[in-house]
Design an enzyme around this catalytic site. Structure first.
Site, PDB file in Angstrom:
ATOM      1  N   PHE A  82      35.816  12.827 -22.524  1.00  0.00           N
ATOM      2  CA  PHE A  82      37.242  12.718 -21.668  1.00  0.00           C
ATOM      3  C   PHE A  82      36.906  13.330 -20.432  1.00  0.00           C
ATOM      4  O   PHE A  82      36.233  14.246 -20.264  1.00  0.00           O
ATOM      5  CB  PHE A  82      38.137  13.559 -22.325  1.00  0.00           C
TER       6      PHE A  82
ATOM      7  N   ASP B  64      35.409  19.833 -28.697  1.00  0.00           N
ATOM      8  CA  ASP B  64      36.679  19.402 -28.057  1.00  0.00           C
ATOM      9  C   ASP B  64      37.189  18.655 -29.441  1.00  0.00           C
ATOM     10  O   ASP B  64      37.084  17.636 -29.853  1.00  0.00           O
ATOM     11  CB  ASP B  64      36.581  18.414 -26.838  1.00  0.00           C
TER      12      ASP B  64
ATOM     13  N   TYR C 171      49.643  19.029 -27.917  1.00  0.00           N
ATOM     14  CA  TYR C 171      50.595  18.073 -27.545  1.00  0.00           C
ATOM     15  C   TYR C 171      50.267  16.632 -28.266  1.00  0.00           C
ATOM     16  O   TYR C 171      51.092  15.580 -28.026  1.00  0.00           O
ATOM     17  CB  TYR C 171      51.045  17.671 -26.356  1.00  0.00           C
ATOM     18  N   LYS C 172      49.030  16.438 -28.810  1.00  0.00           N
ATOM     19  CA  LYS C 172      48.734  15.029 -29.411  1.00  0.00           C
ATOM     20  C   LYS C 172      49.119  15.340 -30.990  1.00  0.00           C
ATOM     21  O   LYS C 172      50.359  15.311 -31.334  1.00  0.00           O
ATOM     22  CB  LYS C 172      47.315  14.858 -29.283  1.00  0.00           C
TER      23      LYS C 172
ATOM     24  N   ARG D 128      44.301   1.045 -27.700  1.00  0.00           N
ATOM     25  CA  ARG D 128      44.297   2.056 -28.585  1.00  0.00           C
ATOM     26  C   ARG D 128      45.411   2.518 -29.285  1.00  0.00           C
ATOM     27  O   ARG D 128      46.252   2.835 -28.816  1.00  0.00           O
ATOM     28  CB  ARG D 128      43.729   3.216 -27.510  1.00  0.00           C
TER      29      ARG D 128
END
Length: 413
Positions: A129, A200, A225-226, A372
């Protein structure tokens, strides 16, 4: 091809087989929506609004500053960190909720370099990312490091026989393709070369049985938050293996990481344990919302979550194949190499995602050509997976995505 009735019965049977990790009643989702974007923003747990209302009206509104002690606002970063630790396989006292993923990455990069003096190389995935790459490059400039961009599958060969590598830093799941990398194996190879390993977990915590302690990870970072459902902008967390905490020299020295924060001393002295990874005062409303959100995981084991996750993504991929859509799935079919999302390649992927949303199936797009779809096992059913596969097949087969209204790009894609 199986009939729709046969597929529905199959999906219902799979839901029954993995019911121990399914808790949709703990979430507030629109009835007409199949939400497959929990890998970008998790759904709202039902417990969060009431918790936020209590924080705002009672803890803050009525008790005011007394809540730092009465409600233990001060201890929340470690308390919530330990709760996340149960999901990522970390014993208490090794995870603290603080700052953002980007800031925590920077701390880990510099601290790891300081723990391996004389070694100037850091390995990382060129497909990471972007914030991971940006922060690593910035840390490398300041710490005099050289960054070598090496894919995870090539890392073992690149580490063999090296004595100049300080850190191997990788994401446990590729955020674009959903490929799961072997955390214990890569960590072991890094250790054999005398290097440290950082991970990560943004796209794996809460859906993959990570076992950080057992896998030997030295450091890990992740967002709230995911899949953890803490809400937009929820604070992140950092894991520092217990044996490294005394040597963890954070480049960001804030008062909340001080050994005696309320002594207000002029010189910095790091706190003992994981608390030294704290910096300044965190966003308490967001932090306590995350704490309430994590209650959605109560009574559900990481192993059960992983099993349901694999079943959901497998169901979706198998259905696509049975429907004969001819779509290119870039996510590995091998369970050992798959996270909790499925990525499909299409030249008009952005428009495909918008057309799916118009049908009530919410996913997202990643450049340059990936649809995705993230499968959060707590609230996504196998029937949802079936619905999404049918919708994707029809959107592509019938050319629905070609409409101009689906092709106009919004600011956030």
């Amino acid at each position: 091809m199986s009939s729709t009735t046969d597929l529905t019965t199959w999906a219902q049977d799979l839901d029954a087989s993995h019911a121990d990790a399914y808790r949709p009643e703990r979430f507030d989702l629109p009835a007409d929506t199949v939400y497959l974007d929990g890998n970008s923003l998790g759904a709202l747990p039902r417990a969060v609004p009431a918790a936020l209302a209590d924080v705002a009206t009672r803890q803050w509104g009525q008790r005011l500053i007394r809540s730092w002690n009465e409600s233990d606002w001060w201890g929340a970063p470690e308390r919530v960190g330990d709760r996340i630790g149960t999901l990522v396989g970390a014993a208490p006292g090794q995870v603290v909720v603080t700052d953002s993923t980007s800031v925590n990455l920077f701390k880990v990069y510099v601290a790891a370099a300081r723990m391996r003096p004389g070694r100037q190389v850091v390995l990382t995935d060129p497909a990471s990312f972007p914030t991971d790459l940006y922060m690593l490059d910035a840390a490398a400039e300041l710490a005099g490091l050289t960054v070598e961009r090496v894919s995870p599958d090539e890392a073992p060969a690149r580490l063999a026989g090296r004595d100049d590598v300080a850190l191997a830093s990788y994401s446990s799941v590729d955020y674009r393709t959903g490929e799961l990398w072997d955390l214990p194996a890569i960590t072991a190879v890094a250790h054999a070369a005398g290097a440290l390993a950082a991970w990560d977990l943004c796209h794996s915590a809460g859906v993959v049985d990570l076992e950080l302690d057992a896998g030997g990870a030295d450091f890990a970072v992740g967002c709230g938050y995911k899949y953890l459902n803490g809400g937009p902008g929820a604070p992140a967390y950092v894991y520092v293996r217990r044996e490294h905490q005394a040597a963890f020299d954070s480049p960001l020295r804030g008062w909340q990481g001080h050994a005696r924060p309320f002594a207000m001393e002029g010189a910095y002295a790091p706190s003992e344990g994981i608390t030294r990874a704290r910096v300044g005062t965190g966003p308490l409303l967001s932090l306590l919302a995350l704490e309430a959100a994590l209650g959605a995981y109560d009574g559900v084991s990481p192993a059960a979550l992983r099993a349901r996750s694999l079943s959901l993504t497998g169901c979706f991929m198998d259905t696509l194949a049975q429907l004969g859509a001819g779509l290119e799935v870039v996510t590995p079919r091998d369970d050992r190499r798959r996270g909790s999302q499925v990525a499909v390649r299409h030249p008009e992927a952005y428009a495909v995602v918008q057309a799916l949303m118009a049908r009530g199936v919410v996913g997202d797009f990643r450049e340059p050509d990936l649809v995705r779809l993230g499968f959060a096992p707590l609230y996504v059913s196998h029937e949802d997976a079936l619905t999404a596969a049918v919708a994707l097949t029809e959107v592509v087969r019938d050319g629905e995505y070609a409409s101009e209204r689906f092709r106009a790009r919004a600011q956030v894609t």
